[in-house]
Design an enzyme around this catalytic site. Structure first.
Site, mmCIF file in Angstrom:
data_model
loop_
_atom_site.group_PDB
_atom_site.id
_atom_site.type_symbol
_atom_site.label_atom_id
_atom_site.label_comp_id
_atom_site.label_asym_id
_atom_site.label_seq_id
_atom_site.Cartn_x
_atom_site.Cartn_y
_atom_site.Cartn_z
ATOM 1 N N TYR A 118 -5.656 17.183 29.506
ATOM 2 C CA TYR A 118 -4.380 16.539 29.877
ATOM 3 C C TYR A 118 -3.182 17.476 29.724
ATOM 4 O O TYR A 118 -2.060 17.079 29.959
ATOM 5 C CB TYR A 118 -4.150 15.261 29.063
ATOM 6 N N LYS A 119 -3.434 18.720 29.309
ATOM 7 C CA LYS A 119 -2.335 19.681 29.162
ATOM 8 C C LYS A 119 -2.178 20.440 30.482
ATOM 9 O O LYS A 119 -1.718 19.872 31.460
ATOM 10 C CB LYS A 119 -2.617 20.573 27.960
ATOM 11 N N PHE A 145 -5.371 24.296 15.203
ATOM 12 C CA PHE A 145 -4.825 22.939 15.346
ATOM 13 C C PHE A 145 -5.273 22.058 14.166
ATOM 14 O O PHE A 145 -6.436 22.116 13.768
ATOM 15 C CB PHE A 145 -5.350 22.384 16.675
ATOM 16 N N ARG A 156 9.044 24.041 21.342
ATOM 17 C CA ARG A 156 8.183 24.738 22.305
ATOM 18 C C ARG A 156 8.687 24.493 23.730
ATOM 19 O O ARG A 156 8.986 23.372 24.112
ATOM 20 C CB ARG A 156 6.736 24.230 22.221
ATOM 21 N N ASP A 174 -11.669 26.767 20.727
ATOM 22 C CA ASP A 174 -10.912 25.619 21.225
ATOM 23 C C ASP A 174 -9.967 26.148 22.303
ATOM 24 O O ASP A 174 -9.064 26.941 22.030
ATOM 25 C CB ASP A 174 -10.134 24.959 20.083
#
Ligand SMILES: *Cc1c(COP(=O)(O)O)cnc(C)c1O
Length: 408
Positions: free
Chosen positions: A217-218, A125, A367, A192
């Site tokens: 929050y995913k 990321f 995605r 991560d």
């Protein structure tokens, strides 16, 4: 083949289908495929908001002694169950980027000796790259843009760090093999887990993972900007120091002594006052994942990914799309990436004209998230079908080509 009927049959046979009703679905026609960016809101989060009103409104500062003080650790232990950590190995605090900085610094300075460089790869990321660049020298392994590099760590590396699931391609890394390779090479490894937690089975303690961070929050459905978590293996905790030495990480913070003395255990990786309101809202989503069980979630997630891959073969490939994810469901996390030169415009057309919300990742990727807790096979079918129609009819051409300043 009637793919819509097939999707509906799969939904009917889904043993965890009832969990969808535990989430706020205010628009049942909306096809939401971006749960890997912001998970849906659990119904129980509304009740939690009301109880927070009472906690704050009535209890005022007394709330700290009535549960707020322990919340970061208590929730950490719950998240720990989803990643195979032991009690006392996980703390909820700060953002993923800040936690990454703290733990990378801790590993690079273990025993008071400065180490380097940091080894990562080009699937990681961007924020992780930025944090590493701020810490010193970085070596970046080149990949094909989809698959992880070989799980080999060269000698003379100060710290290895990768994402367990790549944010763009969705590739799932062999976490255990990389971890052993890092240990063989004499360095620590920092994972991560942002796109992996709640999406794939992880066994951090069994795999002897040193350090990890991740966001809530995913797939954990903690709400926009909910704080992140960090994991430090038990036997390393008291041997590591961290760079943001604040009062919440001090032994007996309320002594107000002017000398910093790190707390024992995972508590020393805290810095300042936790954001209680958004912290508390993480719990309902985590509870739902624990209730559904990661084993069942993983089975459904793979079936969803496989369904998308078959729809890709059937509908998208001939329209100029590429599969920008690993082919095998075992090699993916819980989202699938489709590549197309007009991906940005198509993504806007999906959102604005087709009632489908996926997301776009530069330069060419759309995605689709497979969220087993509340997603349906029918939604995946509708998402692909509408994307195919937009590509066939060329309606995406009405949308501007620029991507500046927008989120999806
Ligand atoms: C979403 C995500 C983050 C988020 O970082 P924050 O600092 O919490 O904004 C970090 N790393 C990865 C791999 C992510 O997917």
């Amino acid at each position: 083949m009637d793919w819509l009927s097939y999707a509906r049959d799969l939904d009917k046979a889904d043993p965890i289908a009832e969990f969808r009703s535990r989430f706020v679905v205010s628009d049942s026609d909306l096809v939401y495929l971006d749960g890997n960016s912001l998970g849906r809101m659990p119904v129980a989060a509304s009740a939690k908001m009301r109880s927070l009103e009472a906690e704050w409104g009535d209890r005022l500062v007394r709330g700290w002694n009535e549960g707020w003080m322990d919340l970061s650790r208590r929730l950490g232990d719950k998240i720990g169950r989803l990643i195979g950590a032991r009690e006392g190995e996980v703390l909820v605090a700060d953002s993923t980027s800040v936690n990454l900085y703290k733990l990378a610094w801790a590993a690079l300075n273990e025993g008071g000796r400065a180490r380097g460089p940091i080894l990562t790869d080009d699937l990681n990321f961007p924020s992780d790259h930025y944090v590493f660049q701020g810490l010193g020298q970085v070596r970046v392994l080149a990949t094909d843009g989809i698959h992880p590099p070989e799980p080999e760590i060269p000698p003379h590396v100060g710290l290895a760090s990768f994402s367990a699931v790549a944010f763009k391609s969705g590739a799932l890394y062999p976490v255990e093999a990389f971890t052993s390779a890092a240990h063989d090479a004499g360095c620590r490894i920092l994972w991560d887990l942002s796109h992996a937690v709640g999406a794939v089975e992880l066994h951090l303690a069994d795999w002897s993972v040193d350090l990890a961070v991740g966001c809530t929050y995913k797939f954990l459905n903690g709400g926009p900007g909910s704080p992140a978590f960090l994991y430090v293996r038990q036997d390393l905790q008291d041997a590591l120091a961290q760079p943001i030495q604040g009062w919440f990480g001090r032994e007996n913070a309320f002594d107000f002594g002017l000398e910093y003395r790190p707390a024992q255990g995972i508590g020393r990786f805290a810095s300042g006052t936790p954001p209680i309101v958004s912290l508390a809202l993480i719990e309902p989503g985590v509870d739902l994942l624990i209730e559904a069980g990661l084993d069942r979630l993983t089975v459904k997630s793979r079936a969803m990914g496989e369904f998308l891959a078959r729809l890709f073969d059937e509908r998208l490939e001939s329209l100029g799309f590429r599969l920008n994810s690993p082919r095998s469901p075992e090699a993916r996390g819980s989202h699938v990436a489709f590549g197309h030169e007009h991906a940005w415009q198509m993504c806007q057309a999906l959102i604005d004209t087709a009632g489908v919300v996926p997301d776009f990742r530069a330069p060419d990727t759309i995605r689709f998230a497979c969220v087993p807790l509340y997603g349906t096979f029918e939604e995946l079918f509708l998402g692909v079908e509408r994307l195919a129609t937009i590509a066939e009819t060329g309606t995406f051409r009405a949308f501007p080509t620029k991507a500046e300043g927008t989120v999806t």
